[in-house]
Design a protein around this motif. Structure first.
Motif, PDB file in Angstrom:
ATOM      1  N   ILE A  80      14.906  20.717  19.044  1.00 31.79           N
ATOM      2  CA  ILE A  80      15.611  21.269  17.883  1.00 31.79           C
ATOM      3  C   ILE A  80      15.506  22.791  17.826  1.00 31.79           C
ATOM      4  N   ASP A  81      14.879  23.392  18.826  1.00 30.16           N
ATOM      5  CA  ASP A  81      14.763  24.850  18.888  1.00 30.16           C
ATOM      6  C   ASP A  81      15.912  25.403  19.737  1.00 30.16           C
ATOM      7  N   ARG A  82      16.822  26.117  19.107  1.00 28.06           N
ATOM      8  CA  ARG A  82      18.013  26.605  19.809  1.00 28.06           C
ATOM      9  C   ARG A  82      17.655  27.525  20.971  1.00 28.06           C
ATOM     10  N   GLY A 112      18.677  16.357  18.269  1.00 29.59           N
ATOM     11  CA  GLY A 112      18.111  17.664  17.998  1.00 29.59           C
ATOM     12  C   GLY A 112      19.178  18.672  17.602  1.00 29.59           C
ATOM     13  N   SER A 113      19.062  19.884  18.147  1.00 25.08           N
ATOM     14  CA  SER A 113      19.941  20.990  17.769  1.00 25.08           C
ATOM     15  C   SER A 113      21.366  20.802  18.285  1.00 25.08           C
ATOM     16  N   THR A 114      22.319  21.343  17.513  1.00 24.30           N
ATOM     17  CA  THR A 114      23.715  21.352  17.976  1.00 24.30           C
ATOM     18  C   THR A 114      23.896  22.261  19.193  1.00 24.30           C
TER      19      THR A 114
END
Length: 379
Positions: A184-186, A226-228
């Motif tokens: 989830i960390d871009r 998670g992240s986009t």
């Protein structure tokens, strides 16, 4: 600041005055582009997977991603068809960390039989398979508080092999074993994708990372976890899921829907319906999209429903186009058909006959028989 550090930042003009030392950026030299041909787009798989790019192939566990990916790699090395397209011929790598060698043997045996080749031919044409089950398969890991994504010794080995052999596709299965970072960390996601991109470029091929979506990714249909940034960081993305039945219908556990969610350089939104058979996932015959399959199922159900209603009314229907009570003609004129065309109902009738869900029975005098459609299998 000492004198050497100061000299690093400034330079002396010819007139003896100081000026700031500027390091220029490496701009592209476009001066000859007016006189050079425009480069053709290069594809690992035409209009689906670009060369020299990395992408994601996501799907729920157990849906068949690994089998489909192995089919693709075999298609590359054998120059055979894959799901209606012809991949660029050449070597292929498959790095698997979820199945043991025996399972890989079974799956590849079914694939080799389908393509009519031997393992010796697969090896000679460049198929390289690595089993990392129970071993460290980490390619990239986030380091310390900075979150900088660094490569491992395994990545360096793979990078060197890719540069030497030049595979048309490198399959990494799965993401969770290859990336030791925060999904989830871009910043970390883009750091990982940068290294996958570098791998694709040194190979002059594609890199496909297999992944599992989150529960939200499954329910929303996005297919990501998670992240986009997972969608934005990669140039192509595919999502595999089961086919959901319409209300009142029984699920078909052998069907899958493969959706090409993203194609940065070509058409997007293509959907293929696949059926599991003989250890493989192959396109459902005559089905180019999930919508078409769903429409055919609705047409079949409509035909059976209208037949039951006509039967209750004592109205016989025929399968013969020249008959005045030809079923598709009468059904298409019925208000309950909601405008469904005669040709679609005729096709539905043909499918139902082929599936042994309807049959023809004789009635009337033996000297002058008539024929009508009846529901159910032929006795």
């Amino acid at each position: 600041m000492n004198e050497n550090e100061l000299l690093d930042q400034f330079a002396i003009r010819q007139d003896g005055t100081w000026r700031a030392h500027v390091i220029t950026l490496p701009w592209i030299d476009m001066s000859s582009w007016d006189h050079e041909p425009i480069p053709e787009r290069e594809w690992a798989i035409p209009d689906r997977v670009p060369l020299k790019q990395a992408g994601l192939f996501s799907g729920e566990g157990g849906t068949g991603k690994s089998i489909i990916e192995l089919q693709k790699d075999a298609a590359h090395v054998t120059a055979k068809e894959w799901l209606g397209s012809l991949p660029e011929p050449g070597p292929a790598f498959y790095i698997g960390a979820e199945d043991d060698e025996d399972e890989l043997h079974r799956r590849l045996a079914a694939i080799a039989k389908h393509y009519g080749v031997t393992f010796e031919e697969l090896i000679a044409n460049g198929l390289h398979v690595s089993c990392k089950l129970g071993q460290d398969a980490t390619l990239c890991a986030a380091a310390g508080k900075s979150g900088k994504v660094e490569v491992t010794e395994f990545y360096r080995q793979l990078y060197a092999e890719a540069g030497d052999i030049k595979p048309k596709n490198i399959s990494i299965d799965p993401l969770s074993r290859a990336f030791a970072g925060n999904e989830i960390d871009r910043v970390e996601v883009y750091g990982f994708s940068m290294h996958m991109q570098a791998l694709a470029m040194v190979a002059s091929g594609s890199v496909t990372i297999l992944s599992h979506p989150s529960l939200q990714g499954i329910s929303s249909g996005s297919g990501i976890s998670g992240s986009t940034a997972w969608h934005g960081a990669f140039r192509f993305r595919q999502f595999l899921q089961g086919v959901k039945p319409d209300a009142g219908e029984q699920p078909d556990d052998d069907l899958r829907q493969l959706e090409f969610k993203k194609n940065q350089y070509g058409p997007k939104g293509e959907t293929i319906v696949l059926r599991y058979q003989r250890g493989l996932f192959l396109p459902e015959p005559g089905v180019g999209a999930l919508e078409k399959l769903a429409q055919e199922q609705r047409d079949d159900e409509l035909f059976l429903t209208l037949h039951a209603q006509f039967e209750k009314q004592g109205r016989r229907v025929s399968d013969r186009p020249t008959s005045p009570n030809y079923a598709p003609t009468l059904f298409s004129k019925d208000p309950r058909a909601n405008g469904t065309r005669k040709d679609r109902l005729a096709n539905a009738m043909g499918r139902l006959f082929a599936a042994n869900k309807i049959h023809v029975v004789q009635y009337g005098k033996p000297s002058r028989p008539y024929f009508e459609i009846a529901r159910g299998p032929h006795p």
